[in-house]
Design an enzyme around this catalytic site. Structure first.
Site, short mmCIF file in Angstrom:
data_model
loop_
_atom_site.label_atom_id
_atom_site.label_comp_id
_atom_site.label_asym_id
_atom_site.label_seq_id
_atom_site.Cartn_x
_atom_site.Cartn_y
_atom_site.Cartn_z
N GLU B 155 0.87 -1.28 -0.05
CA GLU B 155 -0.06 -0.03 -0.06
C GLU B 155 0.83 1.19 -0.15
O GLU B 155 1.59 1.43 0.93
CB GLU B 155 -0.85 -0.09 1.24
CG GLU B 155 -2.10 0.98 1.41
CD GLU B 155 -3.13 0.83 2.22
OE1 GLU B 155 -4.29 0.46 2.00
OE2 GLU B 155 -2.51 0.77 3.43
N ALA B 157 -0.09 4.64 -1.03
CA ALA B 157 -0.55 5.83 -0.48
C ALA B 157 -0.52 5.75 1.06
O ALA B 157 -0.49 4.87 1.42
CB ALA B 157 -2.14 5.78 -0.98
N ARG B 357 2.99 9.97 8.43
CA ARG B 357 3.89 8.97 7.76
C ARG B 357 3.06 7.50 7.65
O ARG B 357 2.12 7.38 8.35
CB ARG B 357 5.28 8.69 8.93
CG ARG B 357 5.97 9.96 8.79
CD ARG B 357 6.93 10.01 10.07
NE ARG B 357 6.06 9.97 11.06
CZ ARG B 357 6.39 10.14 12.45
NH1 ARG B 357 7.89 10.26 12.44
NH2 ARG B 357 6.00 10.52 13.64
N LYS B 358 3.60 6.79 6.85
CA LYS B 358 2.68 5.60 6.43
C LYS B 358 2.74 4.72 7.90
O LYS B 358 1.76 4.31 8.24
CB LYS B 358 3.56 4.82 5.40
CG LYS B 358 2.73 3.59 5.18
CD LYS B 358 1.32 3.67 4.32
CE LYS B 358 0.54 2.58 4.16
NZ LYS B 358 -0.81 2.78 4.03
N VAL B 359 3.96 4.66 8.63
CA VAL B 359 3.94 3.72 9.78
C VAL B 359 4.02 4.69 10.94
O VAL B 359 5.10 5.26 11.04
CB VAL B 359 5.07 2.60 9.57
CG1 VAL B 359 5.07 1.88 10.86
CG2 VAL B 359 4.79 1.92 8.46
#
Lengths: 363, 363
Positions: B155, B157, B357-359
């Site tokens: 993923e 996005a 942020r993504k994580v």
């Protein structure tokens, strides 16, 4: 130093909300005096049944007392606490298997059909049930096996204050009664005994609360942050601001906030942070410093710790000398004063919040 | 009828978010094809251990999959589901007694230390544990006894979409595998099999979603309402709007909303309502009619039912022919399209949400 408490704003007219905020030291003192008689039978039942899980059904302000219970009974009593989704019972007509759970309904009026339905379903299964309510003759009280009467006196203001702190005090009393070690229990009783005096001192935060409120009267949005045991305080503070001051106050646990809505911070959107000393202090101080320095957040800090208060543009004090595990009973009081002051600063009537009734009968 | 899907707005430039929204029918179809191999070992373990309680640890979008699980496993499997407060473990250093609970961690990255900590504490106690993650080699996957790989592909996005619908599909698959009655199980499998086609049709809501978004581009606040199984959809819709479109979107269960913040409704503050046919329809329609007629609410209705859609000033369709218990997998898709369209209408970049942020590695 004129203020809501003893000052002209509040005393120019009768105001149930202000009076009930001021009653809180006496309400909690009365509960503590009746402590063992109230909670010992429940604690005995929980021990006998070998309970490890608790399910709590509650709505609105009482749901925030449930959140305090989730953290406190987890941290101090190693219980797993689920906040019930009452519509599983009321809309979908399904009773989950409550197994070896204690099922608790919290409602000041004792008249919320969805809370009653969850407790009734549990009782039909033979699970131990407890009602925590300010209305001992209510349908909720009739439904549960055990009843703890908050004894807070009639709450006339639409916005709940003294029944909230009373609910928290009951949650803390029950936690204490469930401690197996007599020495730990005595220490906990000592912590609890100091709460009424701290509540009295918390009323002294009124001038600070008013000063902060005056400077954010024009805002139409706010972010409220808390964490751990004080997450309940953040939720309840935000609800008071929403229902009284008509301001979009969005509450988050500090952990969840970093998972998404940091984008919402901008000038004119104050951040209200519950950040007292103890376990959550370092993480909250670090986060608040970062929100201020990297995102330009304008922060009001509610804390007993002057160092953390200094991170904020504004500060509201919490009395010192309160043990961390009972502090949510105290920390909500300056937040209530702030919500009341903000309501008045915005020209609204705290006695007549738009669109609200005292008892909401959702199913 | 030009639109995000196939139209010029999306296709003028590369956009992971739009592409991943479009991938959802294929992602869910792949999961359903692997259904039994994924969930049967977990279902067998749950049955063997006589599990009645589930504890789920999750943050952000995954927490909304946990809310769907709370309702679905309660309604269809009579399980009591607790949403964990991970900081009890990570901040306070206490492991609640998980007893006979199944403990589930949901995280697309599998890297969230607080989710991992709850699962690790449960495993150390010998409780059955399950990781639902898009990253099979992740620390969360290593920690749990059972792992379900979402297999959604990377993923890219920042805002999660396809991993959310994949998480919901796994929750629905597990519910199905836990049904004792073979006839009920086959019926449920039939309901699930129709979801990928419905997801494909849901993408056709793009023009309606864009039209609604265009008319609320100037708002800076919104209220999002849902209930029961669709409460998760309301929460996830609000989060997408907050993190992508920088709009204060405050989500409520319709029941809780009546307990306080009705005061927040005013002109220029749109109400977004998830109100499909079925169990919640009558109550939602009644509430929305009242909010419109008595409070002047401007409502956007997300529904498969034209009668309920007609209550709103705006409407976004959900495909018909989807069984109520799996509909949240489908109903979020038009909501995602609306959040994306709103982001573009506000001149913001959905690929670069502010401050995210993504994580997010909270403890």
């Amino acid at each position: 130093m004129e203020s809501l408490v003893g000052g002209p704003i509040g005393d120019n007219r009768a105001m149930h909300l202000r009076d009930e905020i001021r009653e809180q030291p006496a309400v909690v003192a009365r509960l503590l005096a009746r402590g063992p008689e109230l909670v010992d039978p429940v604690a005995e039942r929980v021990r006998r049944a070998g309970i490890e899980h608790v399910v709590i059904a509650a709505r609105g302000t009482s749901d925030h007392a449930a959140i305090y219970a989730q953290y406190l009974w987890g941290v101090r009593n190693r219980l797993t606490v689920a906040l019930a989704a009452p519509s599983i019972v009321t809309l979908y007509g399904v009773a989950p298997r409550f197994g070896r759970s204690l099922v608790v309904g919290i409602s000041q009026s004792g008249a919320s059909p969805d809370v009653i339905a969850v407790v009734a379903a549990a009782r039909a299964q033979g699970a131990p049930t407890l009602a925590i309510t300010n209305t001992p003759g209510s349908p909720l009280a009739e439904t549960a096996e055990h009843v703890i009467d908050l004894g807070a006196g009639v709450e006339r203001a639409i916005a709940a204050t003294k029944t909230y702190t009373a609910e928290l005090a009951v949650v803390a009393l029950l936690s204490t009664a469930l401690l197996a070690d007599p020495k730990a229990r005595r220490a906990a009783e000592g912590d609890l005994a100091r709460v009424p005096d701290a509540l009295e001192r918390a009323l002294g935060a009124a001038p600070a609360a008013e000063a902060v409120a005056a400077e954010m009267a024009e805002a139409n949005r706010a972010i409220v942050l808390g964490r751990g045991l004080e997450y309940a305080t953040a939720r309840e503070w935000a609800l008071k601001i929403k229902e009284l001051a008509n301001l979009f106050a969005d509450p988050y646990s500090a952990a969840d906030f970093q998972h998404g809505p940091v984008a919402l911070i901008e000038p004119g959107v104050p951040v209200l942070a519950v950040a007292p000393s103890g376990t959550i202090a370092a993480g909250m101080a670090e986060l608040l410093g970062r929100l201020r320095d990297e995102h330009g957040a304008e922060i009001a800090v509610l804390s007993d710790d002057p160092t953390i208060r200094a991170v904020g543009r504004w500060a509201i004090p919490i009395p010192d000398g309160v043990a961390e595990w009972v502090r949510p009973i105290v920390s909500i009081v300056p937040a209530q004063l702030h919500a009341l002051a903000l309501t008045l600063a915005r020209g609204l009537d705290p006695e007549r919040p738009r669109g609200l009734r005292k008892v909401t009968r959702t199913v």
